[in-house]
Design a protein around this motif. Structure first.
Motif, PDB file in Angstrom:
ATOM      1  N   GLY A  53       0.614  -1.799   0.313  1.00 56.68           N
ATOM      2  CA  GLY A  53       0.454   0.047   0.101  1.00 56.68           C
ATOM      3  C   GLY A  53       0.683   1.041  -0.366  1.00 56.68           C
ATOM      4  N   LEU A  54       1.987   0.841   0.017  1.00 54.68           N
ATOM      5  CA  LEU A  54       2.945   2.128  -0.378  1.00 54.68           C
ATOM      6  C   LEU A  54       3.861   2.667  -1.523  1.00 54.68           C
ATOM      7  N   THR A  55       4.163   3.997  -1.968  1.00 58.20           N
ATOM      8  CA  THR A  55       5.522   4.094  -2.918  1.00 58.20           C
ATOM      9  C   THR A  55       6.210   4.298  -1.733  1.00 58.20           C
ATOM     10  N   ALA A  56       7.249   3.474  -1.798  1.00 60.10           N
ATOM     11  CA  ALA A  56       8.999   3.568  -0.895  1.00 60.10           C
ATOM     12  C   ALA A  56      10.205   3.291  -2.013  1.00 60.10           C
ATOM     13  N   GLY A  57      11.066   3.583  -0.977  1.00 59.37           N
ATOM     14  CA  GLY A  57      12.591   3.632  -1.706  1.00 59.37           C
ATOM     15  C   GLY A  57      13.461   4.707  -2.088  1.00 59.37           C
ATOM     16  N   GLU A  58      14.430   5.283  -3.097  1.00 57.53           N
ATOM     17  CA  GLU A  58      14.874   6.023  -3.015  1.00 57.53           C
ATOM     18  C   GLU A  58      14.770   6.941  -3.631  1.00 57.53           C
ATOM     19  N   VAL A  59      14.688   8.188  -3.304  1.00 53.20           N
ATOM     20  CA  VAL A  59      15.024   8.961  -4.850  1.00 53.20           C
ATOM     21  C   VAL A  59      15.794  10.589  -4.671  1.00 53.20           C
ATOM     22  N   THR A  60      16.262  11.351  -5.781  1.00 52.58           N
ATOM     23  CA  THR A  60      17.263  12.338  -5.661  1.00 52.58           C
ATOM     24  C   THR A  60      16.390  13.435  -5.867  1.00 52.58           C
ATOM     25  N   ILE A  61      17.204  14.804  -4.676  1.00 40.57           N
ATOM     26  CA  ILE A  61      16.727  15.665  -4.720  1.00 40.57           C
ATOM     27  C   ILE A  61      18.385  16.940  -5.309  1.00 40.57           C
ATOM     28  N   THR A  62      18.665  17.682  -5.409  1.00 39.98           N
ATOM     29  CA  THR A  62      19.418  18.061  -5.705  1.00 39.98           C
ATOM     30  C   THR A  62      19.530  19.335  -4.941  1.00 39.98           C
ATOM     31  N   VAL A  63      21.116  19.779  -4.346  1.00 39.37           N
ATOM     32  CA  VAL A  63      20.504  21.056  -3.488  1.00 39.37           C
ATOM     33  C   VAL A  63      21.817  21.718  -4.183  1.00 39.37           C
ATOM     34  N   ASN A  64      21.945  22.668  -4.543  1.00 34.66           N
ATOM     35  CA  ASN A  64      23.203  23.487  -5.040  1.00 34.66           C
ATOM     36  C   ASN A  64      24.358  22.972  -5.420  1.00 34.66           C
ATOM     37  N   GLY A  65      23.558  22.133  -6.357  1.00 37.55           N
ATOM     38  CA  GLY A  65      24.220  20.998  -7.519  1.00 37.55           C
ATOM     39  C   GLY A  65      24.780  19.661  -6.949  1.00 37.55           C
ATOM     40  N   GLN A  66      24.139  19.353  -5.669  1.00 39.88           N
ATOM     41  CA  GLN A  66      25.452  18.093  -5.353  1.00 39.88           C
ATOM     42  C   GLN A  66      23.683  16.992  -5.265  1.00 39.88           C
TER      43      GLN A  66
END
Length: 294
Positions: A54-67
């Protein structure tokens, strides 16, 4: 032992307890999986395992100041306008236990986000002792960087099903200290729950303030969950924090667990105290509900 497992199940709902743990299999290979080398072997007989049904779960990626910053995300599948919980890890990073905590929140209707806040400084899972983790990774992490990364998590939540008018933060040990600091940094946070996070300490260029230093100006209500037997965070420091909070208006509070030391919520470690972990979890959920994070 089955009684212990049954009691633990009340914390999170549907669970499974894998048998036959392999030490090598616990080494962290991806965000939210395995454990840091410095905490092996884990206590498999008490460890909670929350499924992803019942979940959507796992790794995602965000970008912070190019990182690029990896983040473990868990939320009810297909749901939007969800209250948001930031889950801040111990010094050991976003391993299986931290991901499991995120799934526990998701099972209750939250969008839970656990970012890898050490990604620039190194892999906390790789070092064989906690002392080496602190020296080689944690000591190099600037508070300002952490605040910025958490801000980016909130921004990501707004664009991905989260209701950022209902943001809470919780953290463990190192993450408990960050919980206090982020509550001061972002007054739009509705509430925080800090599990045995350090409250006093030296000021440095990377850590220019400790929770006791920001307490009087804190507006966000934070619940501190601490163990009376915690030798690293003595009750003296808790009392100093209470005195500092009394000068402000945040309506923060503490609950002291007389039978627990440090890391009593960490079900994969010998420090785990099942009864206090269960009660702390109940208080955590009630605190968020009371303060509009539900």
């Amino acid at each position: 032992m089955q009684d212990v497992k049954d009691d633990l199940n009340s914390l999170v709902g549907t669970t499974a307890f894998p048998d036959g743990f392999d030490r090598r299999g616990f080494l962290k290979t991806a965000l939210g999986t395995g454990f840091a080398a410095s905490v092996l072997p884990v206590c498999a007989q008490t460890m909670i395992k929350t499924d992803t049904s019942g979940l959507t779960a796992g790794e995602v990626t965000i970008t912070v100041n190019g990182q690029k910053v990896p983040m473990y995300r868990a939320q009810p599948e297909g749901k939007t306008n969800l209250p948001v919980i930031l889950v801040v890890s111990e010094i050991f990073g976003v391993h299986e236990h931290i991901a499991d905590v995120a799934r526990r929140f998701a099972k209750l209707g939250y969008l839970a986000l656990a970012p890898d806040l050490f990604v620039r400084q190194g892999n906390a899972a790789a070092y064989p002792t906690a002392a080496e983790v602190i020296k080689e990774v944690i000591s190099k992490v600037p508070d300002a960087q952490v605040m910025s990364d958490l801000d980016a998590c909130v921004a990501w939540a707004k664009d991905n099903g989260g209701n950022t008018d209902k943001v809470g933060i919780t953290g463990f040990c190192w993450g408990g200290r960050i919980t206090w600091l982020y509550a001061a940094h972002n007054p739009k946070v509705k509430a925080g729950v800090a599990w045995y996070g350090r409250l006093v300490g030296d000021k440095t260029a990377l850590t220019p303030a400790q929770p006791v230093d920001i307490a009087a100006d804190l507006k966000v209500p934070v619940l501190g969950l601490y163990g009376a037997k915690d030798t690293g965070i003595p009750l003296e420091s808790v009392n100093k924090m209470k005195e500092a909070l009394a000068k402000g208006s945040s309506k923060s509070s503490f609950v002291i667990f007389e039978n627990s030391g440090h890391a009593f919520h960490a079900d994969y470690r010998p420090s785990f105290v099942e009864a206090d972990a269960r009660e702390g979890w109940r208080l955590c959920l009630a605190w968020f509900k009371t303060h509009g994070v539900a």
